[in-house]
Design an enzyme around this catalytic site. Structure first.
Site, mmCIF file in Angstrom:
data_model
loop_
_atom_site.group_PDB
_atom_site.id
_atom_site.type_symbol
_atom_site.label_atom_id
_atom_site.label_comp_id
_atom_site.label_asym_id
_atom_site.label_seq_id
_atom_site.Cartn_x
_atom_site.Cartn_y
_atom_site.Cartn_z
ATOM 1 N N GLU A 1 -1.708 -5.455 8.149
ATOM 2 C CA GLU A 1 -1.002 -4.908 9.303
ATOM 3 C C GLU A 1 -1.718 -5.368 10.565
ATOM 4 O O GLU A 1 -2.925 -5.187 10.698
ATOM 5 C CB GLU A 1 -0.972 -3.379 9.222
ATOM 6 C CG GLU A 1 -0.072 -2.894 8.106
ATOM 7 C CD GLU A 1 0.127 -1.375 8.113
ATOM 8 O OE1 GLU A 1 -0.222 -0.704 9.096
ATOM 9 O OE2 GLU A 1 0.647 -0.872 7.095
ATOM 10 N N ASP B 1 0.841 -1.206 0.000
ATOM 11 C CA ASP B 1 0.000 0.000 0.000
ATOM 12 C C ASP B 1 0.874 1.254 0.000
ATOM 13 O O ASP B 1 0.380 2.375 -0.109
ATOM 14 C CB ASP B 1 -1.008 -0.001 1.157
ATOM 15 C CG ASP B 1 -0.343 -0.085 2.513
ATOM 16 O OD1 ASP B 1 0.896 -0.182 2.589
ATOM 17 O OD2 ASP B 1 -1.076 -0.040 3.528
ATOM 18 N N LYS C 1 -1.283 -9.407 2.553
ATOM 19 C CA LYS C 1 -0.594 -8.978 3.781
ATOM 20 C C LYS C 1 -1.514 -8.011 4.501
ATOM 21 O O LYS C 1 -2.189 -7.207 3.864
ATOM 22 C CB LYS C 1 0.737 -8.303 3.444
ATOM 23 C CG LYS C 1 1.430 -7.711 4.678
ATOM 24 C CD LYS C 1 2.875 -7.349 4.414
ATOM 25 C CE LYS C 1 3.103 -6.017 3.758
ATOM 26 N NZ LYS C 1 2.617 -4.849 4.523
ATOM 27 N N GLU D 1 8.716 -4.466 10.889
ATOM 28 C CA GLU D 1 9.167 -3.160 10.404
ATOM 29 C C GLU D 1 9.674 -2.269 11.541
ATOM 30 O O GLU D 1 9.021 -2.114 12.578
ATOM 31 C CB GLU D 1 8.011 -2.453 9.663
ATOM 32 C CG GLU D 1 8.414 -1.080 9.132
ATOM 33 C CD GLU D 1 7.505 -0.526 8.051
ATOM 34 O OE1 GLU D 1 6.555 -1.207 7.637
ATOM 35 O OE2 GLU D 1 7.757 0.607 7.607
ATOM 36 N N ASP E 1 -1.037 -6.036 -0.381
ATOM 37 C CA ASP E 1 -1.480 -5.429 0.880
ATOM 38 C C ASP E 1 -2.986 -5.221 0.901
ATOM 39 O O ASP E 1 -3.567 -4.781 -0.098
ATOM 40 C CB ASP E 1 -0.824 -4.052 1.059
ATOM 41 C CG ASP E 1 0.390 -4.100 1.960
ATOM 42 O OD1 ASP E 1 0.512 -5.043 2.766
ATOM 43 O OD2 ASP E 1 1.224 -3.182 1.857
HETATM 44 O O1 KIV Z 1 3.550 -1.167 1.640
HETATM 45 C C1 KIV Z 1 4.741 -1.491 1.750
HETATM 46 O O2 KIV Z 1 5.601 -1.129 0.947
HETATM 47 C C2 KIV Z 1 5.114 -2.325 2.878
HETATM 48 C C3 KIV Z 1 6.576 -2.553 3.083
HETATM 49 C C4 KIV Z 1 7.144 -1.363 3.721
HETATM 50 C C5 KIV Z 1 6.840 -3.788 3.850
HETATM 51 O O3 KIV Z 1 4.289 -2.762 3.603
#
Ligand code: KIV
Length: 270
Positions: A124, A53, A122, A187, A92
């Site tokens: 968070e 994202d 993915k 992170e 994401d």
């Molecule tokens: O969105 C993204 O680029 C990420 C990375 C920083 C792992 O989640």
């Protein structure tokens, strides 16, 4: 078997990525947002592509990752999914889908897998997202967790800060693992803490600003190749200066056009 299905079988799979941890093979992951870049990164041998994202900042020019929508993520993921021949592609879940209830999240993640040829999502979160992760995994949707600094909570955190709470990190990473995540992004965490958590997990950790003790590393591709015009975090190492190359080529082309040197006979039809 069609050439299309042969191609998709050559892609790395979720179990293969997990096995890399046991085999002590470091995992490489870079963000990608379009077909051209994804093809280049895939061809160079990166193990995982992340349609992050971060595209809200990198591609769209927003000041944080919050504005990007599910439709926009799918639009970009579709290009990356089409380009990847070997890399496993993760997408994401954009803010705040995974906080809108389990049903909404499964529907959104299901759309990503159905419409983009990408293989995993993915999200968070760790302990707070355990139920969501478990529902996605039950639906056959592979999940990567994301703990430590969570950019989608930038306003709650009051900025992007190094996360130093070891107990919280271990709780979140373990909860993601127990809920069925096959890997977890860690992170902006001190190297010692990330190393210790990585040793306690059976799934791979993929670090960004988390030192060398993680099982893999991820960076925003544009940062890694020197294509970011604004702020670049201190943990990034740029392996090229692509901005400079693009600017220099463009300036030379502009000059050639202005001076009537381009197009010349070689680049014109007789
Ligand atoms: O969105 C993204 O680029 C990420 C990375 C920083 C792992 O989640």
């Amino acid at each position: 078997m069609s050439s299309k299905s042969k191609r998709s079988h050559a892609r790395l799979t979720v179990p293969q990525i997990v096995k890399m941890k046991n085999a002590r093979q470091r995992i490489t992951m870079l963000t990608a947002y379009d077909y051209t870049m994804a093809s280049l990164l895939d061809g160079a041998g990166v193990d995982m592509l992340l349609v992050g994202d971060s595209l809200a900042m990198v591609v769209q020019g927003h000041e944080n990752t919050l504005p990007v929508t599910l439709e926009e993520m799918i639009y970009h993921a579709e290009m990356v999914g089409r380009a990847a021949k070997r890399a496993l592609v993760v997408v994401d879940l954009p803010f705040p889908i995974n906080h809108q209830g389990i049903h909404q999240t499964v529907v959104a993640a299901g759309r990503i897998l159905k419409e983009t040829r990408c293989q995993a999502v993915k999200l968070e979160g760790g302990a707070d997202q355990a139920e969501v992760i478990s529902a996605l995994v039950s639906a056959g949707i592979p999940v990567v967790g994301h703990v430590g600094l969570r950019p989608q909570t930038v306003h709650a955190m009051g900025g992007y800060k190094v996360q130093r709470d070891q107990d919280q990190l271990l709780t979140d990473a373990t909860a993601a693992q127990d809920a069925g995540a096959f890997a977890v992004v860690v992170e902006c965490v001190p190297a010692e803490i990330a190393t210790s958590v990585s040793k306690k997990l059976i799934i791979p950790t993929i670090g960004i600003g988390a030192g060398a003790g993680c099982d893999g590393q991820v960076l925003v591709c544009n940062d890694m190749i020197g294509l970011t015009s604004g702020y670049v975090p201190s943990f990034v190492k740029a392996y090229a200066d692509i901005s400079k190359i693009i600017q220099s080529a463009t300036a030379r082309w502009c000059e050639d056009v202005k001076e009537n040197r381009f197009p010349d006979d070689e680049h014109s039809f007789g």
